[in-house]
Enzyme design. Structure first.
Site, short mmCIF file in Angstrom:
data_model
loop_
_atom_site.label_atom_id
_atom_site.label_comp_id
_atom_site.label_asym_id
_atom_site.label_seq_id
_atom_site.Cartn_x
_atom_site.Cartn_y
_atom_site.Cartn_z
N SER A 42 -5.12 8.17 0.80
CA SER A 42 -6.45 8.74 1.02
C SER A 42 -6.50 9.52 2.33
CB SER A 42 -7.47 7.59 1.06
OG SER A 42 -8.71 8.04 1.55
N TYR A 64 -10.19 -1.57 3.82
CA TYR A 64 -9.75 -0.70 2.72
C TYR A 64 -8.84 0.41 3.25
CZ TYR A 64 -9.88 3.55 -0.05
OH TYR A 64 -9.51 4.70 -0.68
N LYS A 117 -4.46 1.36 2.85
CA LYS A 117 -3.79 2.63 2.52
C LYS A 117 -2.74 2.95 3.58
CE LYS A 117 -5.91 3.32 -1.30
NZ LYS A 117 -5.19 3.12 -2.56
#
Ligand code: UD1
Length: 346
Positions: A132, A157, A161
């Protein structure tokens, strides 16, 4: 005539999710055989019907949580997996702050179980990772290139990544011949032109476009624009909204790049965006243009954790990967609206 892809089975984890399902269709259209794994934690088995309608093919599906290492090992024994596109992950920023353990366990545990199988394989299995643009945080220079520094993550979150990418770098360094591509997405929106698959957020949507379409569909009285006092052209945040079908196609190109031994480095990273920034108000205008209806909205407070502006420098994806977006913001928003109307029987 024997097709080189006849024996290959591409494992798509999270293949019933939003980006996963569109990527499955793009893979099937290019003649790849697909094995979908999904635990249905944020998707439904009905998406399989949508994939079949969109592509004419019903791929194999296994319901499985990838945290179950023994089941993952068994799956690799039963299927000849020659490529992995790894989407399966939890993705709600706010929820990740409340449930960090679940996020690290699921997002990283799943990846580690897959990599354990890559390690055991007779020949390394190409791996595409769903990363992302959140890894760049508030970038100091726009548009954002792949050389832009990765900043400390603002949520568990986002951290999954970043750590996911680090795990892949270490694994690439340890396994001779292992090739990985991390794709850093900007803001995926839209639906397949068949309107057989699209985005199905559970509960109240957090993302802008599903919130716009659900508001227009009557599920919410109005949209709140999170701040209009940012240093941007109209004061609202700027993002790079990319049509999910363009994004899906990039995954096929990335996978084939490794399968055809075209990678120039063992670990490669590409930004996937359109290169064009759009403000929140511009997205609302796009919706009003393509739907022919006014959207009720108000200006509210800034949302905690939002970056001011983020859009991709697409040079590397265009020239090295050889992929370009083909679809406009209006096309993407129009498809999202058509999908919403279908889902709500409007
Ligand atoms: C969000 C996540 C990001 C994640 C991405 C995945 C946050 C802070 N960031 O990105 O980590 O990778 O989703 O899809 O959650 N907006 C409104 N009103 C709304 C909803 C959104 O004004 O009701 C605005 C936001 O302030 C933002 C823009 O719309 O400026 C886009 O928001 P969103 O769709 O949530 O995407 P990101 O915040 O870019």
């Amino acid at each position: 005539m024997t097709n080189a892809k006849d024996n290959s089975m591409i494992l798509v984890t999270g293949g019933l999710g939003f980006i996963g399902s569109h990527t499955v269709v793009a893979l099937l259209e290019k003649g790849h055989q697909v094995l979908i794994v999904d635990d249905l934690s944020n998707s439904s088995v009905g998406v399989l019907d949508g994939i079949e309608t969109a592509s004419g093919i019903r791929p194999t599906f296994i319901k499985l949580n990838l945290q179950n290492g023994a089941a993952v090992a068994e799956m690799f024994q039963q299927h000849r997996i020659t490529g992995i596109i790894h989407f399966a992950a939890y993705k709600a920023v706010g929820e990740s702050v409340q449930k960090p353990v679940a996020y690290y366990q699921n997002n990283l545990g799943s990846m580690l179980n897959l990599l354990a199988e890559v390690e055991k394989a007779a020949s390394p299995i190409p791996f595409i990772f769903s990363s992302s643009c959140t890894v760049y945080g508030e970038a100091t220079k726009l548009p954002i290139t792949e050389n832009s520094p990765v900043q400390p993550a603002m949520s568990p979150y986002g951290n999954t990544k970043q750590i996911g990418e680090e795990i892949l770098v270490d694994t690439v360094n340890a396994i001779e011949g292992f090739r990985v591509i991390s794709l850093r997405y900007f803001n995926p929106i839209g639906a397949h032109p068949s309107i057989a698959i699209g985005e199905l957020p559970l509960g109240k949507p957090q993302n802008l476009v599903p919130f716009i379409t659900q508001t227009a569909a009557g599920l919410y009285p109005k949209l709140t624009v999170f701040g209009n006092d940012y240093p941007t052209s109209d004061g609202t945040n700027v993002r790079d909204y990319i049509h999910v079908v363009d994004l899906a196609e990039a995954h096929v190109v990335a996978l084939e790049r490794i399968l055809e031994s075209k990678s120039t480095e063992a670990y490669e990273v590409f930004n996937l965006g359109t290169g064009k920034g759009s403000s929140v108000l511009e997205v609302i205008q796009s919706f009003e243009r393509v739907s022919g209806q006014k959207l009720t909205y108000e200006i509210g407070e800034r949302r905690k954790g939002d970056v001011i502006a983020a859009y991709a420098d697409t040079t590397k994806a265009n020239t090295v990967l050889g992929w370009k977006t083909k679809r406009s913001l209006d096309e993407a928003v129009a498809s999202a609206w058509k999908w919403e109307q279908k889902v709500r029987n409007l």
